[in-house]
Each structure stands twice: as structure tokens, then as C-alpha cells.
Design an enzyme around this catalytic site. Structure first.
Site, PDB file in Angstrom:
ATOM      1  N   ASP A 131       0.803  -1.232   0.000  1.00 53.91           N
ATOM      2  CA  ASP A 131       0.000   0.000   0.000  1.00 53.91           C
ATOM      3  C   ASP A 131       0.838   1.286   0.000  1.00 53.91           C
ATOM      4  OD1 ASP A 131      -2.267   1.635   0.080  1.00 53.91           O
ATOM      5  OD2 ASP A 131      -2.299   1.648   2.262  1.00 53.91           O
ATOM      6  N   CYS A 185     -14.150  -5.605 -17.181  1.00 54.09           N
ATOM      7  CA  CYS A 185     -15.460  -5.027 -16.865  1.00 54.09           C
ATOM      8  C   CYS A 185     -16.468  -5.236 -17.998  1.00 54.09           C
ATOM      9  CB  CYS A 185     -15.341  -3.526 -16.637  1.00 54.09           C
ATOM     10  SG  CYS A 185     -14.434  -3.078 -15.163  1.00 54.09           S
ATOM     11  N   CYS A 188     -20.101  -3.280 -18.320  1.00 48.85           N
ATOM     12  CA  CYS A 188     -20.624  -2.909 -16.989  1.00 48.85           C
ATOM     13  C   CYS A 188     -20.116  -1.527 -16.578  1.00 48.85           C
ATOM     14  CB  CYS A 188     -20.180  -3.949 -15.952  1.00 48.85           C
ATOM     15  SG  CYS A 188     -20.645  -3.522 -14.256  1.00 48.85           S
ATOM     16  N   CYS A 191     -20.206   0.451 -10.894  1.00 43.82           N
ATOM     17  CA  CYS A 191     -19.494   1.222  -9.853  1.00 43.82           C
ATOM     18  C   CYS A 191     -19.552   2.712 -10.167  1.00 43.82           C
ATOM     19  CB  CYS A 191     -18.053   0.748  -9.701  1.00 43.82           C
ATOM     20  SG  CYS A 191     -17.117   0.719 -11.223  1.00 43.82           S
ATOM     21  N   CYS A 195     -21.613   5.240  -7.587  1.00 40.70           N
ATOM     22  CA  CYS A 195     -20.771   6.076  -6.719  1.00 40.70           C
ATOM     23  C   CYS A 195     -21.558   7.337  -6.342  1.00 40.70           C
ATOM     24  CB  CYS A 195     -19.476   6.456  -7.420  1.00 40.70           C
ATOM     25  SG  CYS A 195     -18.544   7.673  -6.459  1.00 40.70           S
ATOM     26  N   CYS A 211     -13.895  11.354  -3.473  1.00 38.23           N
ATOM     27  CA  CYS A 211     -14.170  10.000  -2.969  1.00 38.23           C
ATOM     28  C   CYS A 211     -14.431  10.052  -1.463  1.00 38.23           C
ATOM     29  CB  CYS A 211     -12.976   9.109  -3.273  1.00 38.23           C
ATOM     30  SG  CYS A 211     -13.143   7.466  -2.577  1.00 38.23           S
ATOM     31  N   CYS A 240     -18.548   1.125  -4.316  1.00 33.39           N
ATOM     32  CA  CYS A 240     -18.131   0.687  -5.653  1.00 33.39           C
ATOM     33  C   CYS A 240     -17.614  -0.748  -5.655  1.00 33.39           C
ATOM     34  CB  CYS A 240     -17.127   1.651  -6.270  1.00 33.39           C
ATOM     35  SG  CYS A 240     -15.664   1.927  -5.285  1.00 33.39           S
ATOM     36  N   CYS A 244     -20.296  -4.339  -7.446  1.00 32.29           N
ATOM     37  CA  CYS A 244     -19.577  -4.982  -8.560  1.00 32.29           C
ATOM     38  C   CYS A 244     -20.042  -6.426  -8.746  1.00 32.29           C
ATOM     39  CB  CYS A 244     -18.080  -4.955  -8.283  1.00 32.29           C
ATOM     40  SG  CYS A 244     -17.125  -5.769  -9.572  1.00 32.29           S
TER      41      CYS A 244
HETATM   42  S1  SF4 Z   1     -18.823  -2.717 -11.066  1.00 32.38           S
HETATM   43 FE1  SF4 Z   1     -17.068  -4.107 -11.299  1.00 32.38          FE
HETATM   44  S2  SF4 Z   1     -17.311  -5.052 -13.316  1.00 32.38           S
HETATM   45 FE2  SF4 Z   1     -18.682  -3.294 -13.227  1.00 32.38          FE
HETATM   46  S3  SF4 Z   1     -17.511  -1.624 -14.113  1.00 32.38           S
HETATM   47 FE3  SF4 Z   1     -17.159  -1.525 -11.920  1.00 32.38          FE
HETATM   48  S4  SF4 Z   1     -15.320  -2.753 -11.536  1.00 32.38           S
HETATM   49 FE4  SF4 Z   1     -16.056  -3.252 -13.599  1.00 32.38          FE
HETATM   50  S1  SF4 Z   2     -15.170   4.448  -2.498  1.00 29.24           S
HETATM   51 FE1  SF4 Z   2     -15.070   6.459  -3.503  1.00 29.24          FE
HETATM   52  S2  SF4 Z   2     -15.226   5.938  -5.655  1.00 29.24           S
HETATM   53 FE2  SF4 Z   2     -15.993   4.163  -4.549  1.00 29.24          FE
HETATM   54  S3  SF4 Z   2     -18.209   4.480  -4.377  1.00 29.24           S
HETATM   55 FE3  SF4 Z   2     -17.267   5.316  -2.534  1.00 29.24          FE
HETATM   56  S4  SF4 Z   2     -17.031   7.480  -3.015  1.00 29.24           S
HETATM   57 FE4  SF4 Z   2     -17.288   6.431  -4.953  1.00 29.24          FE
END
Ligand code: SF4
Ligand code: SF4
Length: 354
Positions: A131, A185, A188, A191, A195, A211, A240, A244
């Protein structure tokens, strides 16, 4: 006889490492223009490694780097137990903060892995990163075939979805590289669509300033537009990931130390406001979400009390607004008080009109 690569893969299984992949320690120069663009656009968080060359060139971290060994540790996203019902409203920490701080867990895994490889291959040079290391973990992991980088900017694998913590060993070993995965992806955009702050740009990049995960980790006051959006999440954001499709039906329980303690991951909000620095660190200090100390968490807990419409918090919030020495905490309390009292007034008016 097994190759070194096969021996290391076997070792990873023995060490309870869910994903392992190998890539050449070539540079990541193809990312340079994009990273500069993101910085110039004001989309970075400031938590990134500062030296751009080091982010892109593994050999600046290890002079004779040849192979990067990338690992993924799968973590749970559904808790096995619920917190007790008490008189207090609770907030929550996002899943990346469940259990023991993943930086520690990954560092230990990488150390065990390096020691195991030393027994197989003899002494070798390496640098372990998790990280906060120089390299961009998702780019390394994608090159090593652990998964693909989704439109949410995270590494997504078929087996564990995006619920994976990543780390890597930059090594001077010669090991055959793996291939990137052949899935992604597709069409799709869930996310991006879900968001709540439109932080995702749609191409795997993020405006970190928008974010909620970043916003819950800042010091000082949070911009007003985000305060309601956090709801009662006082650290991080999982939206997000939760939406998914690759994460559907996935729930990994491989590491007891990563299991959430609901009393910590869903803390009572009001009592949180009374914790001293020491009491906060004694209680939450082992969690990834405590890395910025108690102040951002207490600030977020105040926003959360407003969002939870918890009027029992009003006496405490008034006390804070009058007496706390931290201006952004006073500001948070005033915001929550106004929200709680306004909502109450509107409800009363509605009742009277009917
Ligand atoms: S939700 Fe998952 S599969 Fe869909 S666009 Fe986002 S990362 Fe890609
Ligand atoms: S982590 Fe950040 S980018 Fe992901 S859904 Fe939450 S606000 Fe949006």
C-alpha cells in the site's frame, strides 16, 4: 523436479496466501502521463508516494530487480456476527478496516514468503511493499495476472472479486512471468453509476478529492456536500465494491485475524465522542481505520449522528459546540444540531398540518 516458480506457488498455498503472480520488474512508464494529468487536475489525495520516478521504476527501489512477486490476501465482506443492540446509534468502518490492520498482516505474509523463498533459493535481494510502498499495487498485480483493474480503480479477480489486499516483493530472482487475465469489466458501469459523489472517471481512474473514502480520512472540516453522503460510515466507503458483479456471492474467511469485531467495526457513535486519544488508540489502534487518529473519526461520528437523526445526541452536541477547542469539531456539531433541529421542526409542522 518442480521449478522455483512452482515451489513458490506451493509455499504461497502453505502460507494461506490466496493469490500469487509473477511479473518482470520492468518500469511502468506507460502510467506517467496519466499520473501527471491526475495530479494537475487536482484528482490526487496527497496520500500517494511522492516520488513519481520511484512509483514507476521498480529498479529505483531495488537496483538489481528482475521479478516482482505479487500477492493477494482475500478478506471477508460479510460479518458473521452483529453488534449488540444498545441505547446508542452505531456507525461503521468500511470492510478494509475490519480485523487487524492489513498492512501488518501483509507485511508479515511477505516476510514469511521471503524467508520461505530463501530456504528454497538461497539468499536473494528483495524489497517488500504494501500500500504505502513506492509501486502502484494494482498495476503490479494486474501485470502479474492476479486480476484486472476495474472501472472502480481496484484490482478485481475472478475468485475473490475485489476483496483482496495486495502486496509485493520486488526481487532479484529470475522467474518466468505470468500473463495478465483475459477478462474485465466489459460493458458494466455499475461502480461508476452507483458512486454517490461521481468520483469515478469511468476509465479506472478516480478523483480522490470526491471520494468518500478519502473524505472520511481528512483532517479539518469536510466539505458540506459530502457530509450527508457518508450516512453513518465513519471510515472509508465500500459502495463501488458492493455493487460490482464480480463480488456477487463472494465472502472469504481465510484469516481469523481479519474477522471483524462488530463492537469495533460498528461502534456506538455517542460514546465515541468522549474518548481521549489514548482510549481511542487502546480500543481502535489495531485497525487500519485508526491511522489518522481519533479526530477525523470523531468528526465523522458527529456527521453520522446528524445523518442518523439521533436527537438523543443533542445535549452532547450542544456541549461540544460550546466547549470543544477543535474548530472543525465545533463546526461539525453545529452542522449536526442544525440538521437535527430542522428535521424535527419540519416533521412537527407536517404533523400539525394533518
Ligand atoms: S462494477 Fe465491477 S465489473 Fe462493473 S464496471 Fe465496476 S469494476 Fe467493472
Ligand atoms: S469508495 Fe469512492 S469511488 Fe468508490 S463508491 Fe465510494 S465514493 Fe465512490
Amino acid at each position: 523436479m518442480k521449478s522455483l516458480k512452482e515451489e513458490i506457488q506451493k509455499l504461497a498455498v502453505e502460507l494461506n496466501i490466496q493469490k500469487i503472480g509473477f511479473s518482470k520488474a520492468d518500469d511502468f512508464e506507460y502510467l506517467r502521463a496519466s499520473l501527471i494529468e491526475q495530479k494537475e487536475a487536482g484528482h490526487t489525495s496527497g496520500f500517494e508516494h511522492k516520488n513519481l520516478d520511484e512509483r514507476l521504476q521498480p529498479r529505483l527501489s531495488l537496483e538489481d530487480a528482475k521479478t516482482i512477486i505479487s500477492i493477494g490476501i482475500a478478506y471477508p465482506n460479510k460479518a458473521e456476527s452483529k453488534p449488540q443492540k444498545t441505547a446508542f446509534r452505531r456507525g461503521s468502518f468500511s470492510r478494509g478496516s475490519w480485523g487487524e490492520d492489513y498492512h501488518h498482516v501483509l507485511q508479515k505474509k511477505l516476510k514469511d514468503l521471503a524467508e520461505g523463498i530463501e530456504q528454497l533459493a538461497g539468499s536473494f535481494n528483495y524489497k517488500a511493499m504494501v500500500d504505502t510502498g513506492a509501486l502502484i499495487d494494482v498495476a503490479v498485480a494486474a501485470r502479474a495476472g492476479l486480476g484486472f483493474i476495474g472501472k472502480n480503480g481496484l484490482l478485481v479477480s475472478k475468485e475473490y472479486g475485489s476483496w483482496l489486499f495486495l502486496g509485493e516483493l520486488v526481487t532479484n530472482l529470475e522467474i518466468e512471468a505470468d500473463q495478465p487475465v483475459d477478462y474485465g469489466c466489459g460493458s458494466c458501469t455499475r461502480c461508476v453509476d452507483f458512486c454517490p459523489t461521481s468520483a469515478l472517471l469511468g476509465d479506472g481512474r478516480l478523483n480522490a478529492q470526491r471520494c468518500l473514502s478519502y473524505q472520511t480520512q481528512t483532517r479539518g472540516a469536510m466539505p458540506e456536500e459530502f457530509r450527508e453522503k457518508i450516512k453513518t460510515v465513519i471510515y472509508g466507503c465500500d459502495i463501488c465494491q458492493v455493487v460490482c458483479p464480480y463480488n456477487k456471492g463472494i465472502n472469504s474467511h481465510f484469516h481469523p485475524e481479519m474477522e471483524p469485531d462488530p463492537e469495533l467495526t460498528n461502534p456506538e457513535l455517542l460514546p465515541l465522542l468522549d474518548l481521549s486519544n489514548k482510549a481511542f488508540m487502546d480500543k481502535f489502534g489495531n485497525m487500519a481505520g485508526s491511522w489518522r487518529g481519533k479526530n477525523p473519526i470523531q468528526r465523522n461520528a458527529i456527521y453520522a449522528l446528524g445523518n442518523a437523526n439521533d436527537r438523543t445526541a443533542l445535549p452532547k452536541l450542544h456541549d461540544i459546540a460550546e466547549n470543544d477547542v477543535r474548530d472543525y469539531i465545533v463546526d461539525a456539531a453545529e452542522w449536526a444540531i442544525e440538521k437535527l433541529e430542522n428535521k424535527h421542526k419540519i416533521r412537527r409542522r407536517e404533523k400539525e398540518e394533518h
